[in-house]
Design an enzyme around this catalytic site. Structure first.
Site, short mmCIF file in Angstrom:
data_model
loop_
_atom_site.label_atom_id
_atom_site.label_comp_id
_atom_site.label_asym_id
_atom_site.label_seq_id
_atom_site.Cartn_x
_atom_site.Cartn_y
_atom_site.Cartn_z
N HIS A 102 47.08 24.89 100.68
CA HIS A 102 47.02 23.71 101.53
C HIS A 102 46.86 22.52 100.59
CE1 HIS A 102 45.50 26.38 105.03
NE2 HIS A 102 46.82 26.25 105.07
N GLU A 105 43.61 20.63 99.98
CA GLU A 105 42.44 21.39 99.55
C GLU A 105 42.55 21.52 98.03
OE1 GLU A 105 42.49 23.72 103.82
OE2 GLU A 105 42.42 24.93 102.00
N GLU A 300 37.05 30.17 100.19
CA GLU A 300 36.87 28.75 100.48
C GLU A 300 35.83 28.21 99.50
OE1 GLU A 300 39.42 29.00 103.91
OE2 GLU A 300 38.53 27.23 103.00
N HIS A 548 14.90 46.86 100.30
CA HIS A 548 16.20 46.27 99.99
C HIS A 548 16.47 46.54 98.52
CE1 HIS A 548 15.59 43.34 103.56
NE2 HIS A 548 16.25 44.42 103.94
N GLU A 551 16.10 43.96 95.78
CA GLU A 551 14.82 43.25 95.67
C GLU A 551 13.87 44.17 94.90
OE1 GLU A 551 13.77 42.17 99.67
OE2 GLU A 551 15.68 41.15 100.00
N HIS A 657 8.87 43.04 99.34
CA HIS A 657 10.23 42.51 99.32
C HIS A 657 10.36 41.42 98.26
CE1 HIS A 657 12.17 44.15 103.13
NE2 HIS A 657 10.96 44.67 103.14
N GLU A 748 6.72 39.07 100.46
CA GLU A 748 7.80 38.60 99.59
C GLU A 748 7.17 38.20 98.27
OE1 GLU A 748 11.04 38.42 100.55
OE2 GLU A 748 10.78 38.95 102.67
#
Length: 1404
Positions: A102, A105, A300, A548, A551, A657, A748
């Site tokens: 495009h 862009e 993008e 996770h 992590e 986490h 966390e």
């Protein structure tokens, strides 16, 4: 690809517009130099010279070529980069980047040119890039649309000028599409034809197409057969691989993983399926995959399509690592060469087919090149590879292992079909060898538990910990500290834990909780002075890390903590006390598979976050509020941990986490999934205290700014309620609290998920004390034993409750319990079935737990009957079952005609009558109807017997004016059908399993439309005539409570599932009964979907729900189907309260009436709870009732010929909220208004609604007509930075007369429904709405009514088209029309976030 939309900046706030709701985001730009000049964008001629210069300066690395020309004759340049570029080496895979498809862009055009220069200049200097260039044929095309670029202009962030090629065609809609019929004479654009030919003539393996207008990596397919505009995922056979490729780009990008950088974006992890974003027929990425061996994604790069050139350095910095890492993916999977066995010649066009480890073929082929080489991208795993070519024998290689490293080499020789059929093809494989690093070495401290020289008291332990609990006022403490800080892969971690277990056998036990998807052990180390057994009175604690996989801080901290505890045991008083008085379980990783897929240095990525099935384990636990596709089925890791947690009497736990720095406590979600709202659990006070114990002991967490002020997050004292932060359905901490005695929080540990090993020591220093301090909190609150007063034996599973806290726990095998409580005064009660409850008042402080022991005395059934069952002797009879059931029920109804009514549903051919007893103090109205059923199967008469006794209880209680009973029967209509199956006479007393029963089972005979079973048809007719809201089907002989569905159904997403749209309501009803279920004593909650017991079609429960919307549950009220008569009183006793609770809960929800303002009863209206699947039934009298869990909702009423209305309401426990609707007649006739009449109408609205409106003029037209604007807002005239401004404009062309009338009607609709309609009220309260009905009043006066094509009045008085008169950067405007000038001033004065201009003459 993305088209974007305009964002107005006001005082540093970026407004992202969503329907009704808004999200505030901020953006910070950092200037970083790049490899080339960035003082301007390079036009075509300058770009050409630059590329030619690169070729000249690097003749052995760079070769310039073109694939064809654009419409206007510009070359479509590409740069081929590889070592010895002039010498063809077909063994190197081909990779391509395509930019600027495009034309407007523009970022990709510049970035790819920088990439070319970067690769060439760093060759020979950077080992990684040198290797990439040496082993890869890299093709970089900076622009596919040079003509469009020449027309675009710098600074145009959201426009479309230059997007298309010179023929006005969007090139990313111009490729052949699999779902659209292609015409044989269809002409494509020259750029498209050149690209298609280039793709099909070459054997590209991997590619990316770079765009702008958003920040996301998008993968195929880009459209679907249905061409749904958005929200419809269209998967390729290689969907998981494409997701991985997209994540490689996104995860290595500096900002893309956030997924919400641009207006309206919400891309988890920064990736999206193309069609799920929006449908793009004719896209290039799909063409690559379908018509060649090339895998392509679309990336993008920036929110602004053509940003100012001073942003280019940052864009290069954002994308540089992504560009390199993505190219390296061309070397993954399998590769090799296919040759003729006899001639040794390469075989061209051989197809490579792949079957995964589950024997599922991946329906996508790649082919070998002219030189016989092939490359097949694959994720790690074990595959079966088949090679086929016409004229050759098919050849299959089983068990090919693909790693996450370099491609597995698989050379294949094929035998011609004319040759012998002996399958002796030669295979050469080259698999990388794996070395196992050694585990860290540690000095042995103690091989057995020790006797301490200092006072071994709980008070001493807690006193020590209290001195460490404040990070800013901490006493000095000396410990033996770890000296080695490193990351451990699974093998290294295993060896580490084995070494610890071997060196400290007296205080440790290493065991596996289960295995991961990829068969890795979930290792857990127990640390205790008596490992391997539960000591009476000693609480059990657990830490879980690395849920996770990417992590990793928790994983490494727990390994260090293990080492710390063991090395300090017998050398440090505090640690020794903690180990001797606590049974500690530490699981460093719950997700070993995810960890192996993650990588060091990943700050905020998602690679490895999920398990090997790509499931987020912290969304995979059963949830109290929401059953989703993520938690409907549990993963192996989740199942193992759930089983583990129920096997041990854990008191306290933490789930470690990474990604932020905060201690997070339940609830993690709310009935309103997706809303960031404080969701308070019953022990909110205790959880806050527990979370603070960690945060305040941490060196920085308590400050509340987790990742610096730039993150925008602030957590007071370093703690947060989970749902208030963000909603997580299926989290582990909530499941612990709901299903076990264990209190768990989620911690966390830092903003970087996978920090470099060099940083681990700083994490240890920050978390060493908090890990210890938090663990010892389990020794606070109340503790003790519950024993039998007669025998002195411990009472297992006795209930411990605290007045005012709706959460009970149960004693362990030794009758011991631990009840965590924040400091305060409490009343604690111990209860057990068959015993008299005992209560004690206690004062809990900040020191060690108060010991409160309970001695319970058994209570007699007569005493219970007097207290709870009105001393009904027949209900505690032990001599026999009731035989004359119909007579008994009929007699009850006749004796209490004010509330009882007995009838027959029908009589079978054999003469069996099915009785129906209705019990209620009311006979009509919008009240719940509840059916109590029993006796369907014949072999379990226990349900029938319990309901006979319950009927006596209801009648007697109402007669005695018992408040609980009266409250039920004055608000609920109870229907009892309890003697359904006459084959009960064939059952045998004492047969608990039904093995001796030879009669019929009717429960699963409801699948056929026309049943031949009379009893089944009688029940169906009953459900058809009576609108039953909830129902119970009592059974025996099991230890579970079933709720729909008994047979899985295909849902709207095409998945086969037991989860229904009424999941939360069904689960609420099920839990209401199951909370006191008899068989809970066996440690099994038993609340399951019926299909989890046995997936079986035709059940009454499914029929009632799917056909009539009846919410039915099927509890097994006794572990024996036909217990002996002496057991009946206890079975009845244990189920009396659950039955009453179910009836009381069935009246919880919403009720009301719906009618028109003209008085008409709207029985044919549609009522729906927004966000819930089932519609609400409306009776012929316009009345409705609907059962719902507690929470806030919105209900919407629609009726033909009437205005739609939405109302908000809140459901509270055991109450029905009244919401009545009176709908206005829909507007059936509208008329056009002149300028004067329009002004009059606006003034009338403003006068009648002064509190929410403001009428003002923004200027005048050429003929001095005022340009009126009506503002509608909660506080009109007052701009606030937290309230977005929205404008509606119509009448730009005076001959388009419909728009102004719609604007006037919109204004009336909004003001008339304010405080009546909840959606409209919320919209006005949270938005300033400005309505300009006509911008061109002069033209409007000249417009001709009824003339659809007339141009009369289109322009203003000066014959200027106002829609072409607004200023723009592309041209100079000196003399604006007064109308245009007024609007531009208006827009400058008010920071509008969203604007809508209504025009007519077309639907677009």
């Amino acid at each position: 690809m993305a088209t974007g939309s305009f964002v107005k900046i006001s005082k540093g706030i970026f407004w992202t517009i969503l329907p009704i709701f808004w999200i505030i985001t901020t953006h910070t730009v950092v200037s970083i130099s790049v490899v080339a000049k960035t003082d301007h964008y390079w036009k075509y001629n300058e770009l050409t010279l630059m590329l030619q210069g690169f070729e000249k300066d690097y003749p052995k690395l760079a070769k310039l070529g073109n694939i064809g020309s654009s419409v206007e004759g510009r070359n479509l340049w590409y740069m081929h980069i590889t070592h010895n570029v002039g010498t063809e080496d077909p063994s190197k895979p081909m990779f391509k980047y395509v930019g600027n498809m495009h034309g407007n862009e523009a970022v990709s055009r510049q970035i790819l040119t920088y990439l070319i220069e970067y690769l060439l200049k760093q060759y020979g200097r950077d080992e990684r890039l040198t290797k990439l260039v040496n082993t890869t044929n890299i093709f970089v095309m900076p622009t596919m649309n040079p003509d469009g670029f020449e027309k675009a202009w710098e600074g145009d962030c959201e426009g479309v000028k230059g997007r298309s090629n010179a023929n006005g065609a969007d090139l990313n809609r111009d490729f052949p599409d699999q779902f659209l019929k292609q015409l044989t004479d269809e002409r494509r654009q020259p750029e498209t034809e050149a690209m298609m030919q280039w793709i099909m003539d070459n054997h590209f393996v991997l590619s990316a197409n770079l765009h702008g207008g958003s920040v996301v990596a998008s993968y195929p397919f880009d459209d679907s057969k249905s061409h749904i505009l958005e929200g419809h995922e269209s998967k390729t056979p290689d969907n998981d691989l494409f997701k991985h490729l997209a994540h490689v780009y996104a995860d290595n990008h500096l900002t893309m993983p956030k997924g919400n950088l641009c207006e309206g974006d919400n891309f988890p992890g920064g990736v999206t399926n193309g069609a799920n974003w929006y449908d793009v027929p004719g896209g290039m990425q799909d063409f690559n995959y379908l018509h060649s061996s090339c895998f392509e994604i679309t990336v993008e790069l920036s929110c602004c399509k053509y940003p100012p050139h001073n942003q280019l350095p940052q864009e290069w910095q954002n994308n540089r690592e992504s560009l390199i890492a993505y190219m390296e993916q061309v070397h993954r999977g399998i590769k090799g060469r296919i040759t003729d066995e006899d001639t040794k010649d390469p075989i061209k066009g051989a197809s490579i087919l792949v079957t995964d480890s589950n024997k599922h073929p991946i329906a996508h082929l790649v082919e070998s090149t002219d030189s016989g080489y092939y490359w097949r991208l694959l994720l790690p795993g074990t595959y079966n590879i088949t090679v086929v070519q016409h004229g050759y024998q098919k050849y299959t290689i089983d068990g090919v292992v693909v790693t996450d490293g370099p491609a597995t080499i698989l050379n294949v020789t094929l035998k011609q079909t004319a040759a012998s059929d002996d399958n002796n093809n030669r295979i050469a494989t080259d698999k990388p060898t794996k070395t196992t690093p050694t585990a860290a070495t540690m000095t042995t401290r103690a091989s057995s538990a020790v006797t301490l020289d200092y006072p071994a008291t709980l008070h001493s332990l807690v006193e020590h910990v209290n001195k460490l609990s404040d990070s800013e006022h901490r006493d000095n403490a000396k410990f033996i500290e770890p000296t080695q800080f490193k990351h451990h892969n699974h093998q290294e971690m295993t060896e580490f834990m084995q070494i610890i277990a071997n060196k400290y056998p007296g205080i440790t036990r290493l065991y596996s909780v289960g295995r991961s998807v990829k068969n890795r052990d979930l290792w857990t180390l127990e640390i205790s002075d008596n490992p391997g057994r539960h000591e009476p009175g000693e609480p059990e604690f657990k830490y879980i890390g690395n849920m996770h996989g990417n992590e990793v801080v928790g994983r490494e901290m727990l390994l260090l903590y293990i080492q710390f505890l063991c090395e300090n045991y017998a050398h440090n008083e505090l640690v020794s006390l903690a180990v001797n008085m606590t049974r500690i379980h530490i699981m460093p990783t719950m997700n070993p598979d995810g960890h192996e897929a993650s990588h060091e240095g990943d700050a905020m990525g998602v690679n490895g976050r999920s398990n090997a099935h790509n499931v987020d384990l912290n969304r995979n636990f059963p949830d109290q509020f929401h059953t989703t596709t993520k938690n409907a089925k549990q993963e192996p890791e989740t199942k193992a941990v759930m089983k583990w947690i129920k096997e041990y009497p854990f008191v306290l736990s933490a789930n470690l986490h990474g990604g932020s720095l905060v201690a997070n406590y339940p609830w993690d979600d709310d009935i309103r999934l997706g809303h960031s709202i404080y969701s308070k659990c019953p022990d909110d006070k205790a959880f806050r205290w527990l979370a603070e114990s960690y945060s305040l002991a941490h060196s920085t967490m308590h400050s509340g700014h987790p990742c610096g002020t730039s993150s925008g997050e602030y957590f007071q004292d370093g703690i947060t309620n989970g749902a208030q932060w963000y909603s997580v359905a299926g989290g582990m901490q909530d499941w612990n609290y709901i299903n076990t005695n264990c209190f768990e929080i989620t911690i966390e540990l830092g903003c970087t998920k996978y920090p470099f090993a060099a940083d681990l020591e700083s994490y240890w220093l920050a978390n060493k004390y908090p890990l210890l301090v938090y663990m010892v909190q389990l020794h606070k609150g109340v503790r003790g034993f519950v024993t039998d007063g007669l025998t002195g034996l411990p009472l297992v599973n006795a209930t411990i409750s605290v007045a005012g806290i709706d959460h009970s726990l149960h004693t362990a095998l030794d009758g011991d319990y631990w009840r965590l409580l924040a400091p305060g005064t409490y009343t604690v009660t111990a209860t057990k079935k068959g015993y008299t409850p005992v209560s004690h008042s206690v004062v809990v402080g900040t020191n060690e737990a108060i010991q409160v022991n309970f001695t319970l005395s058994q209570s007699g059934i007569e005493s219970w009957s007097q207290q709870h069952d009105f001393q009904i002797s027949a209900n505690i009879a032990t001599d026999a079952y009731t035989t004359d059931i119909d007579y008994q029920l009929n007699s009850l109804a006749k004796s209490h005609p004010d509330i009882g009514k007995y009838s027959s549903l029908g009589r079978t051919f054999e003469g069996h009558s099915i009785g129906h007893l209705q019990v209620s103090g009311i006979t009509s109205g919008n009240v719940p109807h509840v059916a109590l059923l029993a006796g369907l199967n014949g072999d379990d008469p226990i349900g029938t017997e319990v309901l006979v006794r319950f009927a006596r209880h209801l009648f007697e209680g109402y007669a005695k004016k018992d408040l609980g009973t009266v409250n039920i029967l004055d608000n609920v209509v109870v229907h009892m059908i309890i003697n359904i199956n006459p084959d009960v006479t064939k059952a045998m007393l004492g047969d608990c399993t039904g093995e001796s029963y030879k009669g019929r089972h009717l429960e699963f005979e409801f699948g056929t439309q026309d049943s031949k079973i009379e009893e089944v048809n009688f029940l169906k007719n009953f459900l058809e005539k009576q609108h039953i809201h909830t129902a119970i089907n009592l059974q025996g002989g099991a230890i579970n409570l079933r709720y729909p569905l008994d047979s899985k159904q295909i849902n709207s997403a095409g998945e086969k599932t037991s989860v229904t749209d009424s999941e939360t309501t069904l689960r609420m009803l099920a839990d209401t009964y199951a909370n006191a279920n008899l068989c809970a004593e066996k440690g099994v909650s038993g609340v399951v979907h019926g299909s989890e017991v046995m997936d079986r079609e035709g059940s009454l429960m499914d029929y009632a729900f799917l056909k009539h919307g009846t919410l039915m549950v099927s509890p097994a009220i006794s572990c024996c189907k036909y217990p002996v008569a002496k057991d009946l009183p206890n079975v009845y006793k244990e189920n009396l309260e659950p039955l009453k609770n179910f009836l009381e809960k069935s009246r919880q929800g919403i009720r009301g009436t719906i009618k028109g303002k003209d008085g008409r009863i709207l029985s044919d209206s549609t009522l729906r709870i927004l966000g819930h699947g089932q519609n609400v039934s409306v009776s012929s009298l316009g009345e409705y009732f609907h059962v719902l869990p507690e929470g806030q909702y919105q209900i919407q009423a629609c009726a033909e010929g009437y205005e739609e209305m939405t109302k908000a309401f809140t459901v509270i426990p055991y109450e029905a909220v009244d919401v009545d609707f009176v709908l206005e007649k829909a507007v059936s006739k509208m008329e056009y208004h002149s300028n004067i009449a329009m002004e009059y109408q606006l003034k009338n609205i403003s006068t009648n609604h002064k509190d929410i409106t403001r009428l003002y003029s923004i200027g005048e037209s050429v003929e001095k007509n005022k340009l009126w604007v009506l503002e509608i807002a909660k506080s009109p005239g007052n701009h606030r930075v937290d309230v977005p401004e929205v404008k509606f404009v119509a009448g730009i062309h005076g001959n388009e007369m419909a728009g102004p009338e719609l604007m006037l009607q919109l204004a009336r609709h909004l003001v008339d429904n304010y405080r009546k309609d909840s959606l409209i009220t919320e919209l006005i309260d949270r938005t300033r709405i400005h309505i300009l009905p006509t911008l061109n009043p002069d033209g409007l006066a000249k417009g001709i009514k009824g003339q659809c094509e007339s141009l009369e009045g289109k322009a203003n008085k000066n014959e200027v088209d106002l829609d072409s008169d607004f200023p723009c950067k592309c041209m100079k405007h000196t003399d604006l029309q007064p109308e245009t000038s007024a609007v531009t001033r208006w827009m400058a004065d008010i920071p509008f976030s969203l604007s809508i201009a209504l025009q007519s003459g077309a639907y677009i």
